[in-house]
Scaffold this motif. Structure first.
Motif, PDB file in Angstrom:
ATOM      1  N   UNK A   1     -54.945   8.815  12.693  1.00  8.10           N
ATOM      2  CA  UNK A   1     -55.852   7.838  13.283  1.00  8.10           C
ATOM      3  C   UNK A   1     -57.080   8.565  13.824  1.00  8.10           C
ATOM      4  N   UNK A   2     -58.195   7.846  13.999  1.00 11.41           N
ATOM      5  CA  UNK A   2     -59.375   8.481  14.577  1.00 11.41           C
ATOM      6  C   UNK A   2     -59.049   9.204  15.877  1.00 11.41           C
ATOM      7  N   UNK A   3     -59.592  10.400  16.028  1.00 15.47           N
ATOM      8  CA  UNK A   3     -59.431  11.289  17.182  1.00 15.47           C
ATOM      9  C   UNK A   3     -58.163  12.140  17.130  1.00 15.47           C
ATOM     10  N   UNK A   4     -57.252  11.886  16.184  1.00 16.64           N
ATOM     11  CA  UNK A   4     -56.105  12.788  16.034  1.00 16.64           C
ATOM     12  C   UNK A   4     -56.608  14.170  15.617  1.00 16.64           C
ATOM     13  N   UNK A   5     -55.933  15.196  16.086  1.00 15.87           N
ATOM     14  CA  UNK A   5     -56.227  16.565  15.669  1.00 15.87           C
ATOM     15  C   UNK A   5     -55.231  16.975  14.598  1.00 15.87           C
ATOM     16  N   UNK A   6     -55.743  17.545  13.510  1.00 13.20           N
ATOM     17  CA  UNK A   6     -54.917  17.915  12.371  1.00 13.20           C
ATOM     18  C   UNK A   6     -55.042  19.403  12.085  1.00 13.20           C
ATOM     19  N   UNK A   7     -53.917  20.026  11.828  1.00 16.08           N
ATOM     20  CA  UNK A   7     -53.889  21.428  11.401  1.00 16.08           C
ATOM     21  C   UNK A   7     -53.481  21.485   9.927  1.00 16.08           C
ATOM     22  N   UNK A   8     -54.046  22.417   9.188  1.00 19.50           N
ATOM     23  CA  UNK A   8     -53.634  22.615   7.808  1.00 19.50           C
ATOM     24  C   UNK A   8     -54.761  22.651   6.800  1.00 19.50           C
TER      25      UNK A   8
END
Length: 205
Positions: free
Chosen positions: A6-13
């Motif tokens: 969702x908007x504003x989620x932080x994602x690694x990878x």
């Protein structure tokens, strides 16, 4: 990754090779260092998510597209909480407003620089940093309730920008607490003026 970003989620990878060839060198360095990207509002092809990459300075921001299959870790704003009293106004403000936001019985969390620093430990904040927040409002949030909350947030030790996240997009608390009949709703398709951020627009036949 089972959870839909969702908007504003932080994602690694995301990896440097997933950047366009003309991406600036700082963006390659950020991803090579394993830093997360943040989900932004934009339409993209199925199996992908629109993200933003954050550099060391305010002018280092890059819009990009990340394959969902590359996500190794996801942190939502509501998973981020202050670790203790901070020595910067934005961190002190977060600690100050936590109880009043908990009292709304709605999910909330920090975004922007505060969220990024809490999630990564990377010191991106400074004495003049604002505190950006979101409040999940799946059900309508009354305008008088918005005015009461805005007045309470004004007592914090720094400026606070809070977004009300509705099922249709996001509207600034400051706007919804204002007197204008129509407010700006931000969604993946763009921004539009609406009377009710919780009311779907009727499509033309």
């Amino acid at each position: 990754m089972n959870k839909t970003p969702k908007p504003h989620d932080l994602l690694w990878g995301m990896t440097p090779d997933q950047l366009p060839a003309n991406a600036p060198a700082w963006a390659w360095q950020v991803l090579a260092a394993g830093h997360p990207v943040v989900v932004r509002r934009a339409l993209c092809e199925p199996g992908h998510v629109a993200v933003g990459i954050r550099g060391a300075s305010r002018d280092q921001r890059l819009a990009a597209i990340m394959p969902i299959r590359s996500i190794r870790r996801l942190l939502s704003p509501e998973q981020l909480r202050p670790l203790g009293p901070g020595d910067l106004p934005a961190l002190r403000a977060l600690e100050t407003v936590a109880s009043m936001l908990d009292a709304t019985d709605r999910s909330w969390g920090p975004t922007g620089g505060v969220g990024f620093q809490l999630a990564t430990g990377i010191p991106v904040l400074h004495a003049a940093s604002d505190l950006d927040l979101l409040l999940r409002t799946r059900e309508p949030f009354e305008r008088q309730q918005a005015r009461t909350l805005l007045a309470a947030l004004a007592e914090a030790p720094c400026r606070i920008d809070l977004q009300l996240e509705t099922p249709l997009g996001a509207v600034a608390l400051r706007e919804w607490a204002g007197e204008s009949r129509r407010v700006l709703l931000k969604c993946a398709e763009g921004a539009r003026l609406v009377d009710n951020p919780w009311q779907p627009m009727e499509r033309a036949a």
